[in-house]
Scaffold this motif. Structure first.
Motif, PDB file in Angstrom:
ATOM      1  N   GLN A   1     -25.567 -33.033  16.475  1.00 25.62           N
ATOM      2  CA  GLN A   1     -25.679 -32.237  17.700  1.00 25.62           C
ATOM      3  C   GLN A   1     -25.486 -30.737  17.457  1.00 25.62           C
ATOM      4  N   GLY A   2     -25.994 -30.257  16.341  1.00 26.22           N
ATOM      5  CA  GLY A   2     -25.919 -28.830  16.066  1.00 26.22           C
ATOM      6  C   GLY A   2     -24.683 -28.448  15.269  1.00 26.22           C
ATOM      7  N   MET A   3     -24.708 -27.228  14.719  1.00 27.97           N
ATOM      8  CA  MET A   3     -23.642 -26.775  13.828  1.00 27.97           C
ATOM      9  C   MET A   3     -22.302 -26.640  14.540  1.00 27.97           C
ATOM     10  N   PHE A   4     -22.298 -26.111  15.779  1.00 28.27           N
ATOM     11  CA  PHE A   4     -21.026 -25.926  16.486  1.00 28.27           C
ATOM     12  C   PHE A   4     -20.332 -27.259  16.731  1.00 28.27           C
ATOM     13  N   LYS A   5     -21.086 -28.241  17.260  1.00 27.12           N
ATOM     14  CA  LYS A   5     -20.493 -29.553  17.542  1.00 27.12           C
ATOM     15  C   LYS A   5     -20.089 -30.263  16.244  1.00 27.12           C
ATOM     16  N   THR A   6     -20.894 -30.084  15.196  1.00 28.80           N
ATOM     17  CA  THR A   6     -20.545 -30.669  13.897  1.00 28.80           C
ATOM     18  C   THR A   6     -19.220 -30.108  13.392  1.00 28.80           C
ATOM     19  N   SER A   7     -19.075 -28.789  13.495  1.00 25.79           N
ATOM     20  CA  SER A   7     -17.835 -28.137  13.049  1.00 25.79           C
ATOM     21  C   SER A   7     -16.638 -28.621  13.868  1.00 25.79           C
ATOM     22  N   LEU A   8     -16.850 -28.741  15.177  1.00 20.58           N
ATOM     23  CA  LEU A   8     -15.776 -29.216  16.053  1.00 20.58           C
ATOM     24  C   LEU A   8     -15.384 -30.646  15.689  1.00 20.58           C
ATOM     25  N   ASN A   9     -16.376 -31.499  15.418  1.00 18.27           N
ATOM     26  CA  ASN A   9     -16.098 -32.884  15.051  1.00 18.27           C
ATOM     27  C   ASN A   9     -15.323 -32.972  13.735  1.00 18.27           C
ATOM     28  N   ILE A  10     -15.680 -32.102  12.797  1.00 24.74           N
ATOM     29  CA  ILE A  10     -14.973 -32.066  11.508  1.00 24.74           C
ATOM     30  C   ILE A  10     -13.518 -31.677  11.720  1.00 24.74           C
ATOM     31  N   LEU A  11     -13.293 -30.652  12.537  1.00 20.34           N
ATOM     32  CA  LEU A  11     -11.922 -30.189  12.792  1.00 20.34           C
ATOM     33  C   LEU A  11     -11.099 -31.267  13.490  1.00 20.34           C
ATOM     34  N   ILE A  12     -11.696 -31.942  14.474  1.00 21.80           N
ATOM     35  CA  ILE A  12     -10.983 -33.011  15.182  1.00 21.80           C
ATOM     36  C   ILE A  12     -10.594 -34.122  14.209  1.00 21.80           C
ATOM     37  N   ALA A  13     -11.544 -34.509  13.355  1.00 24.28           N
ATOM     38  CA  ALA A  13     -11.291 -35.591  12.396  1.00 24.28           C
ATOM     39  C   ALA A  13     -10.166 -35.226  11.440  1.00 24.28           C
ATOM     40  N   PHE A  14     -10.172 -34.010  10.937  1.00 19.63           N
ATOM     41  CA  PHE A  14      -9.145 -33.609   9.970  1.00 19.63           C
ATOM     42  C   PHE A  14      -7.787 -33.386  10.626  1.00 19.63           C
ATOM     43  N   VAL A  15      -7.782 -32.849  11.835  1.00 17.73           N
ATOM     44  CA  VAL A  15      -6.507 -32.680  12.543  1.00 17.73           C
ATOM     45  C   VAL A  15      -5.883 -34.044  12.835  1.00 17.73           C
ATOM     46  N   LEU A  16      -6.705 -35.000  13.255  1.00 12.37           N
ATOM     47  CA  LEU A  16      -6.198 -36.356  13.491  1.00 12.37           C
ATOM     48  C   LEU A  16      -5.669 -36.972  12.198  1.00 12.37           C
ATOM     49  N   SER A  17      -6.349 -36.689  11.102  1.00 11.22           N
ATOM     50  CA  SER A  17      -5.873 -37.167   9.803  1.00 11.22           C
ATOM     51  C   SER A  17      -4.510 -36.575   9.489  1.00 11.22           C
ATOM     52  N   GLY A  18      -4.350 -35.277   9.764  1.00 14.28           N
ATOM     53  CA  GLY A  18      -3.055 -34.631   9.528  1.00 14.28           C
ATOM     54  C   GLY A  18      -1.965 -35.210  10.398  1.00 14.28           C
ATOM     55  N   ILE A  19      -2.270 -35.405  11.684  1.00 15.01           N
ATOM     56  CA  ILE A  19      -1.286 -35.954  12.627  1.00 15.01           C
ATOM     57  C   ILE A  19      -0.905 -37.379  12.229  1.00 15.01           C
ATOM     58  N   TRP A  20      -1.876 -38.140  11.694  1.00 11.83           N
ATOM     59  CA  TRP A  20      -1.551 -39.500  11.239  1.00 11.83           C
ATOM     60  C   TRP A  20      -0.487 -39.469  10.154  1.00 11.83           C
ATOM     61  N   HIS A  21      -0.545 -38.468   9.283  1.00 12.94           N
ATOM     62  CA  HIS A  21       0.433 -38.395   8.199  1.00 12.94           C
ATOM     63  C   HIS A  21       1.840 -38.091   8.709  1.00 12.94           C
ATOM     64  N   GLY A  22       1.956 -37.448   9.844  1.00 13.99           N
ATOM     65  CA  GLY A  22       3.278 -37.142  10.378  1.00 13.99           C
ATOM     66  C   GLY A  22       3.192 -36.375  11.682  1.00 13.99           C
ATOM     67  N   SER A  23       4.290 -36.371  12.429  1.00 17.00           N
ATOM     68  CA  SER A  23       4.293 -35.782  13.772  1.00 17.00           C
ATOM     69  C   SER A  23       4.652 -34.304  13.783  1.00 17.00           C
ATOM     70  N   THR A  24       4.971 -33.721  12.622  1.00 13.83           N
ATOM     71  CA  THR A  24       5.353 -32.315  12.601  1.00 13.83           C
ATOM     72  C   THR A  24       4.123 -31.421  12.615  1.00 13.83           C
ATOM     73  N   ILE A  25       4.324 -30.171  12.985  1.00 18.82           N
ATOM     74  CA  ILE A  25       3.207 -29.227  13.050  1.00 18.82           C
ATOM     75  C   ILE A  25       2.642 -28.955  11.661  1.00 18.82           C
ATOM     76  N   ASN A  26       3.488 -29.126  10.620  1.00 19.89           N
ATOM     77  CA  ASN A  26       3.020 -28.881   9.260  1.00 19.89           C
ATOM     78  C   ASN A  26       1.867 -29.810   8.868  1.00 19.89           C
ATOM     79  N   PHE A  27       1.964 -31.073   9.275  1.00 19.87           N
ATOM     80  CA  PHE A  27       0.889 -32.006   8.943  1.00 19.87           C
ATOM     81  C   PHE A  27      -0.396 -31.641   9.685  1.00 19.87           C
ATOM     82  N   MET A  28      -0.247 -31.149  10.902  1.00 16.73           N
ATOM     83  CA  MET A  28      -1.417 -30.714  11.653  1.00 16.73           C
ATOM     84  C   MET A  28      -2.061 -29.511  10.971  1.00 16.73           C
TER      85      MET A  28
END
Length: 457
Positions: free
Chosen positions: A295-322
């Motif tokens: 769905q275009g570069m902007f939506k692709t970038s947003l999807n990538i960021l969401i996926a990686f932030v969720l990956s960070g949050i999965w590792h731990g609840s602190t802001i550092n993991f995010m």
């Protein structure tokens, strides 16, 4: 009890002997795997087994409901329950204070609720999601016993890799053969050497410096960060080598989880090599359902960021993991943005590998420290102690890491070479060679075996 304990070794030998007595009957072998997996999990903590059997019960009936109704909203509700269950156990320590306050207001302060985080819950939760998705899309339903065997499969139960249901059941319904003996031996030795020797010594070195960064010069701080980067790789990949050997001993193969990640030419390549079962899970079950790159570069970038932030949050609840997840997400977005430009390092792979490794190591700072304040203390120490004169030993250690980085590509096929050497070694000599290697490892290993880093995830 750990997989390095004498108790586990004895149980594994007994189980292995009984298991292959029924080599003509894979159904009996599956039941034996189920029994053994629950024995091991119960010996670690009976409470963990109770949580797992109750969880399996719910997944079984969720699957039945999805199979019978096949409604998207029912499927979504089941997945939501699975995720909320994981979040409850994973983040309970973070909400316990608020829960205690609510109980106090209600006059129920005598209910001092405390929840222990079950080791392995993240990995069997992700595996169960692959099963529910498979039931919803392909209408493939398993019996309760088969599902219980899949979710409790002891090589993947504690720390992964994430086993997808179709990958497991494709092997579970076949007659098995015991082969790849030399590969099993090599994987066992690799796992022991990586964890017991390399990761443990690197932890002793890095932990001393990283836990008190203000007292050390920049060269030491940099070397400690490199040591932690190698430690976390050897720690986790060593575990995967070990359990891959266990699986092969039972006639199963596990999905590839590491492929020389510090050879990556960019961050996208890094995540195709590091914790592969998790990165592909996030790609297939989060990134692509969000829309992927359709769905275009902007939506692709947003999807990538969401996926990686969720990956960070999965590792731990602190802001550092995010922050750790966000850094990697921004890095991958940057790779996507420059992919169509002339600015790329494909013609200079060594430079791309160097830059990628430095970025990954920088991100490890936020992975290591529990709070943002602690991470800033380290970064502040790097700045303030930059001009402190290092000792010769500090420079030698940094040079060693630089040399290791340069010769690392030479180890691409090292595992295969070791297997070939064993193939060509006379049978009578093999026990002596193996015993000699293990004797060296246990003679020079530091005392005690620390927990695996990923056991808390």
């Amino acid at each position: 009890m750990t997989y390095f304990s004498l108790e586990f070794s004895i149980l594994m030998i007994v189980f292995f002997a009984i298991y292959w007595l029924f080599k003509a009957d894979y159904k009996t072998q599956n039941v034996l795997i189920l029994i053994f997996s629950y024995i091991i999990y119960t010996l670690i903590n009976p409470y963990f087994s109770l949580v797992l059997i109750l969880y399996t019960f719910f997944i079984h009936y969720f699957a039945l409901l999805i199979f019978v109704r096949r409604k998207r909203h029912i499927f979504s509700a089941c997945i939501a329950f699975v995720i909320l269950n994981l979040c409850f156990f994973k983040y309970f320590p973070s909400i316990k204070g608020s829960l205690d306050e609510i109980l106090l207001l209600l006059g129920l302060e005598f209910l001092d609720i405390d929840i222990i985080f079950p080791v392995g819950i993240s990995f069997y939760t992700f595996s169960s999601i692959t099963y529910l998705v498979n039931v919803y899309k392909k209408q493939k339903l398993e019996s309760f016993i088969n599902l219980a065997t899949f979710l409790s499969f002891f090589p993947t139960l504690l720390l992964g890799p994430i086993m997808r249901s179709e990958f497991f059941f494709e092997q579970a319904y076949k007659k098995r053969e015991f082969k790849y003996t030399n590969l099993i031996i090599v994987l066992l030795i690799f796992g022991i050497v990586k964890k017991v020797l390399i990761a443990n010594y690197l932890e002793l070195y890095s932990k001393t410096i990283l836990n008190n960064p203000s007292s050390y010069n920049f060269i030491e701080l940099l070397s400690a960060l490199y040591a932690y980067a190698v430690q976390i790789y050897c720690d986790f990949s060593g575990y995967v080598d070990l359990v891959s050997a266990f699986a092969l001993m039972l006639g199963f193969t596990l999905p590839l989880n590491f492929n020389m990640p510090y050879l990556a030419r960019n961050l996208k390549d890094f995540w195709a090599r590091w914790h592969i079962s998790l990165s592909t899970f996030i790609r297939d079950y989060i990134y692509i359902p969000l829309g992927g790159n359709r769905q275009g570069m902007f939506k692709t970038s947003l999807n990538i960021l969401i996926a990686f932030v969720l990956s960070g949050i999965w590792h731990g609840s602190t802001i550092n993991f995010m922050i750790w997840g966000l850094l990697h997400g921004l890095g991958v977005v940057f790779i996507h943005l420059i992919a169509t430009t002339r600015f790329n390092l494909k013609k200079i792979p060594a430079l791309g590998r160097f830059i990628t490794f430095q970025f990954v190591c920088f991100a490890w700072i936020f992975f290591y420290y529990q709070s943002l304040e602690e991470a800033f203390v380290y970064l502040k120490a790097c700045y303030e102690n930059f001009f402190l004169i290092p000792e010769y030993k500090d420079i030698y250690i940094l040079v060693i890491f630089a040399v290791l980085f340069m010769i690392y590509p030479l180890f691409v096929n090292f595992k295969d070479y070791c297997v070939k050497i064993l193939d060509l070694t006379p049978l009578l000599l093999k026990p002596f060679i193996i015993a000699f290697i293990l004797l060296l490892v246990f003679a020079f290993m530091p005392s005690g075996i620390p927990e695996f880093i990923y056991s808390s995830f």
